[in-house]
Design a protein around this motif. Sequence first.
Motif, short mmCIF file in Angstrom:
data_model
loop_
_atom_site.label_atom_id
_atom_site.label_comp_id
_atom_site.label_asym_id
_atom_site.label_seq_id
_atom_site.Cartn_x
_atom_site.Cartn_y
_atom_site.Cartn_z
N PRO A 207 117.66 -33.14 37.24
CA PRO A 207 116.47 -33.44 38.07
C PRO A 207 116.72 -34.47 39.12
O PRO A 207 117.29 -35.13 39.20
CB PRO A 207 115.20 -34.01 37.19
CG PRO A 207 115.96 -34.69 36.09
CD PRO A 207 117.63 -33.84 35.71
N THR A 208 115.65 -34.14 40.21
CA THR A 208 115.64 -35.20 41.26
C THR A 208 114.43 -35.91 41.38
O THR A 208 113.46 -35.31 40.87
CB THR A 208 116.04 -34.65 42.58
OG1 THR A 208 114.76 -33.47 42.80
CG2 THR A 208 117.25 -33.76 42.65
N TYR A 209 114.39 -37.08 42.19
CA TYR A 209 113.10 -37.87 42.10
C TYR A 209 113.36 -38.60 43.59
O TYR A 209 114.16 -39.35 43.78
CB TYR A 209 113.21 -38.85 40.92
CG TYR A 209 112.09 -39.53 40.65
CD1 TYR A 209 110.84 -38.98 40.33
CD2 TYR A 209 111.85 -40.85 40.69
CE1 TYR A 209 109.64 -39.62 40.00
CE2 TYR A 209 110.78 -41.57 40.33
CZ TYR A 209 109.51 -41.09 39.96
OH TYR A 209 108.40 -41.65 39.63
N ALA A 210 112.28 -38.44 44.21
CA ALA A 210 112.36 -39.03 45.67
C ALA A 210 110.94 -39.38 46.06
O ALA A 210 109.92 -38.77 45.74
CB ALA A 210 112.89 -37.90 46.61
N PHE A 211 110.99 -40.41 47.09
CA PHE A 211 109.71 -41.00 47.69
C PHE A 211 109.22 -39.90 48.99
O PHE A 211 109.98 -39.60 49.63
CB PHE A 211 109.76 -42.41 48.09
CG PHE A 211 108.63 -42.86 48.49
CD1 PHE A 211 107.43 -43.01 47.73
CD2 PHE A 211 108.54 -43.06 49.94
CE1 PHE A 211 106.25 -43.46 48.36
CE2 PHE A 211 107.24 -43.48 50.71
CZ PHE A 211 106.32 -43.80 49.88
N ASN A 212 108.31 -39.36 48.84
CA ASN A 212 107.70 -38.66 49.94
C ASN A 212 106.71 -39.52 51.12
O ASN A 212 105.75 -39.82 50.64
CB ASN A 212 106.77 -37.58 49.69
CG ASN A 212 106.39 -36.65 50.62
OD1 ASN A 212 106.15 -37.01 51.59
ND2 ASN A 212 105.97 -35.40 50.39
N ALA A 213 107.53 -39.78 52.00
CA ALA A 213 106.82 -40.72 52.82
C ALA A 213 105.42 -40.40 53.30
O ALA A 213 104.50 -41.16 53.67
CB ALA A 213 107.93 -41.45 54.10
#
Length: 68
Positions: A33-39
């Motif tokens: 899975p991926t995990y990222a911050f959406n600015a």
Amino acid sequence: MKLYRFLTGPDDASFCHKVTAALNKGWSLEGSPTYAFNAATGAMQCGQAVVKHVEGKDYHPEMKLSEQ
């Protein structure tokens, strides 16, 4: 035919339910899975690739992958 989808969503229970629903419709997890911050939204986003083998059908770009 082998199908591919990339599921995305906010880091909350709705994303887990989306992945769980796909698994219960015969899709399998593919990769990590991926995990990222959406600015733009200021929130964390999750992503997970899923794949599914479907016999007796041919792929065409107009098909709704989630309905296979």
